[in-house]
Scaffold this motif. Structure first.
Motif, PDB file in Angstrom:
ATOM      1  N   CYS A  52     -92.290  79.002  87.128  1.00  0.00           N
ATOM      2  CA  CYS A  52     -91.716  78.233  85.925  1.00  0.00           C
ATOM      3  C   CYS A  52     -90.169  77.995  86.157  1.00  0.00           C
ATOM      4  O   CYS A  52     -89.261  77.427  85.370  1.00  0.00           O
ATOM      5  N   PHE A  56     -90.216  71.084  87.101  1.00  0.00           N
ATOM      6  CA  PHE A  56     -91.628  69.986  86.806  1.00  0.00           C
ATOM      7  C   PHE A  56     -91.103  68.939  85.985  1.00  0.00           C
ATOM      8  O   PHE A  56     -90.360  68.889  84.924  1.00  0.00           O
ATOM      9  N   CYS A 107     -87.484  78.017  83.153  1.00  0.00           N
ATOM     10  CA  CYS A 107     -87.604  77.128  81.961  1.00  0.00           C
ATOM     11  C   CYS A 107     -87.429  77.786  80.767  1.00  0.00           C
ATOM     12  O   CYS A 107     -87.317  79.101  80.643  1.00  0.00           O
ATOM     13  N   LEU A 109     -88.640  77.879  77.977  1.00  0.00           N
ATOM     14  CA  LEU A 109     -89.768  78.429  77.209  1.00  0.00           C
ATOM     15  C   LEU A 109     -90.338  79.867  78.029  1.00  0.00           C
ATOM     16  O   LEU A 109     -91.396  80.457  77.168  1.00  0.00           O
ATOM     17  N   ASN A 110     -89.646  80.230  79.043  1.00  0.00           N
ATOM     18  CA  ASN A 110     -90.241  81.511  79.660  1.00  0.00           C
ATOM     19  C   ASN A 110     -89.394  82.524  79.185  1.00  0.00           C
ATOM     20  O   ASN A 110     -88.335  82.746  79.622  1.00  0.00           O
ATOM     21  N   CYS A 115     -94.762  82.532  79.425  1.00  0.00           N
ATOM     22  CA  CYS A 115     -94.362  81.357  78.895  1.00  0.00           C
ATOM     23  C   CYS A 115     -95.020  81.527  77.208  1.00  0.00           C
ATOM     24  O   CYS A 115     -95.935  81.892  76.791  1.00  0.00           O
ATOM     25  N   ARG A 121     -98.810  74.500  76.802  1.00  0.00           N
ATOM     26  CA  ARG A 121     -98.010  74.147  78.137  1.00  0.00           C
ATOM     27  C   ARG A 121     -98.770  72.730  78.815  1.00  0.00           C
ATOM     28  O   ARG A 121    -100.009  72.499  78.659  1.00  0.00           O
ATOM     29  N   PRO A 122     -97.755  71.801  79.548  1.00  0.00           N
ATOM     30  CA  PRO A 122     -98.278  70.582  80.064  1.00  0.00           C
ATOM     31  C   PRO A 122     -99.369  70.752  81.178  1.00  0.00           C
ATOM     32  O   PRO A 122     -99.446  71.885  81.709  1.00  0.00           O
ATOM     33  N   CYS A 125     -98.177  72.351  84.579  1.00  0.00           N
ATOM     34  CA  CYS A 125     -98.246  73.849  84.516  1.00  0.00           C
ATOM     35  C   CYS A 125     -99.476  74.591  84.505  1.00  0.00           C
ATOM     36  O   CYS A 125     -99.594  75.703  84.873  1.00  0.00           O
ATOM     37  N   ILE A 192     -89.188  70.115  80.581  1.00  0.00           N
ATOM     38  CA  ILE A 192     -89.043  70.628  79.284  1.00  0.00           C
ATOM     39  C   ILE A 192     -87.836  70.898  78.794  1.00  0.00           C
ATOM     40  O   ILE A 192     -87.627  70.574  77.286  1.00  0.00           O
TER      41      ILE A 192
HETATM   42  S1  SF4 Z   1     -93.891  75.105  79.837  1.00  0.00           S
HETATM   43 FE1  SF4 Z   1     -94.432  77.496  80.056  1.00  0.00          FE
HETATM   44  S2  SF4 Z   1     -95.736  77.608  81.926  1.00  0.00           S
HETATM   45 FE2  SF4 Z   1     -94.601  75.387  81.776  1.00  0.00          FE
HETATM   46  S3  SF4 Z   1     -92.699  75.783  83.146  1.00  0.00           S
HETATM   47 FE3  SF4 Z   1     -92.331  76.446  81.249  1.00  0.00          FE
HETATM   48  S4  SF4 Z   1     -92.544  78.425  80.716  1.00  0.00           S
HETATM   49 FE4  SF4 Z   1     -93.713  78.093  82.763  1.00  0.00          FE
END
Ligand code: SF4
Length: 201
Positions: A52, A56, A107, A109-110, A115, A121-122, A125, A192
């Motif tokens: 994460c 990405f 990220c 969202l982590n 997560c 999640r996309p 991921c 993200i």
């Molecule tokens: S969306 Fe979720 S799985 Fe993907 S990088 Fe972010 S925290 Fe990690």
């Protein structure tokens, strides 16, 4: 008239069928991933190289919309926190890019190595970490490796055929249908954090 690219706050009517198809696509990816992971006896347990932190990029509006569905289901204080994180990450990313340094930022969202929007999640991921291939044509396959943790733990094992091509085709078809139905134009290439920066809360 074509709509703008920022759908973080756009209310799009009747998009549920697109998200249902997206969930079906994700379920197919997860099944294939689980089969491959079982073959290698690979899991992310105790991984110290959290993927994460990878920068990405995501390429479909429909995934962007689904992330926003997940975000809107969060408590307002959590939404505020992830937007603050996204702004900070964007600021740090710009500074690192300016210096020509690599970007390895967690990220937004982590939380505590997990997560918080795991079901949302996309694609990347979901598919990251396991060796795979992509069919460009009948005689042209491109192979991609696993993550560093995979290489350390499973490199010696026989390759399990993990063809991403059908998933990419499914996602491209869904994205085209979604864009035609909504009038959204153009392509996206967003992290993200970039998606979350546009969130109005
Ligand atoms: S969306 Fe979720 S799985 Fe993907 S990088 Fe972010 S925290 Fe990690």
């Amino acid at each position: 008239m074509k709509l703008s690219a920022n759908i973080a706050n756009l209310i799009i009517p009747d998009y549920a069928p697109f998200l249902e198809q997206l969930q079906a696509n994700y379920a197919a990816m997860d099944r294939q991933y689980d089969q491959a992971a079982a073959h290698y006896r690979f899991d992310c347990h105790a991984c110290t190289d959290n993927c994460c932190r990878t920068r990405f990029y995501h390429f479909t509006y429909v995934e962007y919309l689904y992330i926003m569905e997940g975000v809107r289901a969060l408590r307002p204080d959590r939404q505020f926190e992830i937007k603050s994180r996204a702004l900070e990450i964007s600021r740090k990313t710009a500074a690192l890019d300016k210096q020509g340094k690599p970007v390895r930022l967690m990220c937004p969202l982590n939380f505590e190595k997990l997560c918080i929007l795991y079901p949302y999640r996309p694609m990347i991921c979901r598919l990251h970490g396991i060796p795979h291939e992509l069919r460009k044509s009948a005689n042209n396959r491109i192979y991609g490796g696993g993550c560093e943790t995979f290489d350390r733990r499973c490199r010696a094992k026989n390759y399990f055929t993990f063809d991403r091509t059908p998933f990419y085709i499914l996602m491209a078809a869904l994205e085209n249908q979604f864009k035609q139905a909504t009038g959204i134009a153009g392509k996206i290439r967003m992290t993200i954090a970039e998606m979350l920066v546009g969130l109005h809360i």
